[in-house]
Design a protein around this motif. Sequence first.
Motif, PDB file in Angstrom:
ATOM      1  N   GLU A 214       0.860  -1.190   0.000  1.00 41.85           N
ATOM      2  CA  GLU A 214       0.000   0.000   0.000  1.00 41.85           C
ATOM      3  C   GLU A 214       0.895   1.239   0.000  1.00 41.85           C
ATOM      4  O   GLU A 214       1.988   1.221   0.582  1.00 41.85           O
ATOM      5  N   SER A 215       0.444   2.303  -0.630  1.00 37.81           N
ATOM      6  CA  SER A 215       1.175   3.577  -0.552  1.00 37.81           C
ATOM      7  C   SER A 215       0.442   4.508   0.390  1.00 37.81           C
ATOM      8  O   SER A 215      -0.783   4.607   0.335  1.00 37.81           O
ATOM      9  N   ILE A 216       1.197   5.162   1.250  1.00 36.17           N
ATOM     10  CA  ILE A 216       0.569   6.098   2.192  1.00 36.17           C
ATOM     11  C   ILE A 216       1.189   7.475   1.981  1.00 36.17           C
ATOM     12  O   ILE A 216       2.423   7.619   2.010  1.00 36.17           O
ATOM     13  N   HIS A 217       0.339   8.460   1.751  1.00 36.99           N
ATOM     14  CA  HIS A 217       0.822   9.823   1.503  1.00 36.99           C
ATOM     15  C   HIS A 217       1.048  10.545   2.840  1.00 36.99           C
ATOM     16  O   HIS A 217       0.251  10.412   3.764  1.00 36.99           O
ATOM     17  N   ALA A 218       2.136  11.276   2.929  1.00 40.34           N
ATOM     18  CA  ALA A 218       2.408  12.053   4.150  1.00 40.34           C
ATOM     19  C   ALA A 218       2.175  13.525   3.842  1.00 40.34           C
ATOM     20  O   ALA A 218       2.812  14.074   2.942  1.00 40.34           O
ATOM     21  N   GLY A 219       1.240  14.145   4.569  1.00 38.20           N
ATOM     22  CA  GLY A 219       0.914  15.543   4.306  1.00 38.20           C
ATOM     23  C   GLY A 219       2.093  16.462   4.572  1.00 38.20           C
ATOM     24  O   GLY A 219       2.430  17.315   3.761  1.00 38.20           O
ATOM     25  N   LYS A 220       2.749  16.285   5.736  1.00 35.71           N
ATOM     26  CA  LYS A 220       3.817  17.223   6.100  1.00 35.71           C
ATOM     27  C   LYS A 220       5.200  16.635   5.920  1.00 35.71           C
ATOM     28  O   LYS A 220       6.149  17.343   5.584  1.00 35.71           O
ATOM     29  N   GLY A 221       5.368  15.362   6.207  1.00 38.69           N
ATOM     30  CA  GLY A 221       6.707  14.784   6.071  1.00 38.69           C
ATOM     31  C   GLY A 221       6.783  13.409   6.704  1.00 38.69           C
ATOM     32  O   GLY A 221       5.815  12.925   7.297  1.00 38.69           O
ATOM     33  N   VAL A 222       7.948  12.794   6.544  1.00 35.70           N
ATOM     34  CA  VAL A 222       8.168  11.437   7.052  1.00 35.70           C
ATOM     35  C   VAL A 222       9.277  11.507   8.098  1.00 35.70           C
ATOM     36  O   VAL A 222      10.321  12.136   7.867  1.00 35.70           O
ATOM     37  N   ILE A 223       9.050  10.874   9.253  1.00 36.54           N
ATOM     38  CA  ILE A 223      10.098  10.794  10.282  1.00 36.54           C
ATOM     39  C   ILE A 223      10.409   9.322  10.502  1.00 36.54           C
ATOM     40  O   ILE A 223       9.525   8.550  10.885  1.00 36.54           O
ATOM     41  N   LEU A 224      11.640   8.934  10.258  1.00 35.57           N
ATOM     42  CA  LEU A 224      12.052   7.540  10.482  1.00 35.57           C
ATOM     43  C   LEU A 224      12.503   7.394  11.924  1.00 35.57           C
ATOM     44  O   LEU A 224      13.386   8.115  12.385  1.00 35.57           O
ATOM     45  N   CYS A 225      11.905   6.430  12.612  1.00 36.86           N
ATOM     46  CA  CYS A 225      12.318   6.101  13.987  1.00 36.86           C
ATOM     47  C   CYS A 225      12.477   4.586  14.060  1.00 36.86           C
ATOM     48  O   CYS A 225      11.974   3.944  14.977  1.00 36.86           O
ATOM     49  N   ALA A 226      13.141   4.008  13.080  1.00 36.90           N
ATOM     50  CA  ALA A 226      13.189   2.548  12.976  1.00 36.90           C
ATOM     51  C   ALA A 226      14.393   1.960  13.700  1.00 36.90           C
ATOM     52  O   ALA A 226      14.590   0.744  13.688  1.00 36.90           O
ATOM     53  N   GLY A 227      15.212   2.811  14.331  1.00 41.14           N
ATOM     54  CA  GLY A 227      16.335   2.316  15.141  1.00 41.14           C
ATOM     55  C   GLY A 227      17.624   2.173  14.336  1.00 41.14           C
ATOM     56  O   GLY A 227      17.653   2.351  13.116  1.00 41.14           O
ATOM     57  N   ALA A 228      18.690   1.834  15.051  1.00 41.92           N
ATOM     58  CA  ALA A 228      20.046   1.883  14.470  1.00 41.92           C
ATOM     59  C   ALA A 228      20.279   0.816  13.407  1.00 41.92           C
ATOM     60  O   ALA A 228      21.193   0.937  12.598  1.00 41.92           O
ATOM     61  N   ILE A 229      19.470  -0.231  13.387  1.00 41.24           N
ATOM     62  CA  ILE A 229      19.631  -1.257  12.354  1.00 41.24           C
ATOM     63  C   ILE A 229      18.707  -0.954  11.168  1.00 41.24           C
ATOM     64  O   ILE A 229      19.121  -1.029  10.007  1.00 41.24           O
ATOM     65  N   HIS A 230      17.472  -0.569  11.464  1.00 40.97           N
ATOM     66  CA  HIS A 230      16.483  -0.471  10.389  1.00 40.97           C
ATOM     67  C   HIS A 230      16.399   0.896   9.733  1.00 40.97           C
ATOM     68  O   HIS A 230      15.988   0.976   8.564  1.00 40.97           O
ATOM     69  N   SER A 231      16.748   1.969  10.415  1.00 41.80           N
ATOM     70  CA  SER A 231      16.687   3.271   9.732  1.00 41.80           C
ATOM     71  C   SER A 231      17.683   3.323   8.563  1.00 41.80           C
ATOM     72  O   SER A 231      17.295   3.717   7.456  1.00 41.80           O
ATOM     73  N   PRO A 232      18.950   2.905   8.765  1.00 38.68           N
ATOM     74  CA  PRO A 232      19.843   2.911   7.585  1.00 38.68           C
ATOM     75  C   PRO A 232      19.342   1.968   6.494  1.00 38.68           C
ATOM     76  O   PRO A 232      19.436   2.262   5.315  1.00 38.68           O
TER      77      PRO A 232
END
Length: 512
Positions: A214-232
């Motif tokens: 699924e695609s999800i649109h972000a109105g203002k922006g995207v913040i990645l908080c997936a942690g030190a393994i998953h964000s990179p």
Amino acid sequence: MAGCTLASEITKRELGSVLLLEAGGQPTSLHLKVPSQYPLAFSGRHSWGHATTPQPNLANRRIAMPVGRTLGGSSAINAMIFMRAHASDFDAWHSQLGEAWAPDRVEEAFSAIGQMTGMLNQSLPELHEVTKDLMECIGHSVLRHGRLDEPRLGVGPFVRCQKNGRRQSAWDLQLNHRLRKPSLTVRTDTEVKQIEFDLNRATGVQVLTPHGIESIHAGKGVILCAGAIHSPRLLLDSGIGDAEDMRGLGRSLVCQSPAVGQNLHDHLVYPIVHHLRRGVSLNPSPSKEERMRYLRDRTGPRSSNIAEAGGFFAWHGSNNASVPDYQWHITPTHYLEYPHRHDPTSAISFGVTVLRPKSRGRISLVRSEDANGTDIKGPFTLRIDPAYLTEESDRTAFVRSVQESRKLLADSNLQTLLGQEIMPGEKRIDEDQIAKSLARFATTIYHYVGSCKMGTSKDHSVVDSHFRVHGVDGLHVCDASALPSIVSANPQCTVMMMAYRLANWLESAAEV
Ligand SMILES: Cc1cc2nc3c(=O)[nH]c(=O)nc-3n(C[C@H](O)[C@H](O)[C@H](O)COP(=O)(O)OP(=O)(O)OC[C@H]3O[C@@H](n4cnc5c(N)ncnc54)[C@H](O)[C@@H]3O)c2cc1C
């Protein structure tokens, strides 16, 4: 975890609507609630279950790297120790990143986190009989004895994220109670696969759910908080990384960012283990009586977080004796046997950790056929190489910390409780023997950080001082990956503090 702090602050301050996406499910397992059971959650549905590449300086062992996969992230499976960082940890951040990380601002954010979580006003949790006995002995020794909610020199019980004998993850502490707010939506079992871009502006994410893509649109922006393994990993999967590596993998590039995945580092722990002259260690198989006691009033050994106490020490003759160089995690167990050994034993462990290691590793993507035994999922596989102890100074510092710890443990007051040394073992005296034992038995204490480093240069860092990803718009990374260097403490409180700072900047829209 950082996602809970941020979503909570954005919702509380009414800065806009938030959609929190979590790959894992609801935190339903009892292993996440009953404190002494968290090691049982390291494998199974609430953990991603990663492992490193074979580590040459750790006898070629692959080190298991559990990461929480549920609401609350790793705070749902961690040891619950709540501790702010040492003020001196931020000296370099301040000089390299500027006023955003001035000491008074960091201090203000730590106080806010202390208040918001209520951790600093908590009464100290119950200690296991063995830890209590040790604290009594320490009370009579030169090692000071006090509650440890910051890396102060001395030994004492840790402050824990617990209430009424149950774990309090960041989800429990910060976000769960805000679910009624219409501006907050939480979706579990929704794994972000890629960030979507319009030119170089992040416009949303592509997710995998039980019902498909699924695609999800972000109105203002995207913040990645997936942690030190998953964000990179997510940045690399989205075309943000080193141009040459991307070409090699046949992937299109959105933004050249060679620092993505670099600077991965961690705290290692090596347990000094002693027999006890009296008392029985924490047993992972509680007796019927202990189970009933826990059910009745949530007390007893089942409420133990295992690493109940700790200590911070400066090396003998250190230039700055108020800044700790190494830490202990004290467990009323044989560190390497809990939770696997079920018959009663009588041992205590002092896990030694060097607080500011210099070795730096890397997270990268490789084609699955080149993965060589790392976990293979899809055409590309994560390669996690923390490069433990590659810097000689780290090896020396570790041996020295073990030797100095042994001297402290030889204190006559402690010797009334501590029997024979099991690890490294009384025969292992010289540096070489200790170094060999470190290589065989040192392991992670799960403080992976730094793989999307904060900094000012696009070539050497991934995000700027306000967590904005260099070279693209509408995208932040704010979690343990953004730490430029590890703090001299257990990091979860610092990660919350960072998320709180980002909420402040989002509020003053001029800085977003
Ligand atoms: C076993 C263990 C014990 C620890 N003990 C302590 C301790 O006692 N005290 C302490 O201070 N620190 C401790 N830590 C470290 C601390 O928990 C972490 O530093 C902290 O949780 C990091 O927060 P984070 O937000 O960066 O990442 P995490 O807390 O790991 O959260 C990342 C979240 O992102 C989700 N996610 C990842 N990829 C995706 C995707 N593609 N789509 C959707 N969701 C995704 C994950 O499922 C997870 O919920 C421990 C860590 C572990 C693993």
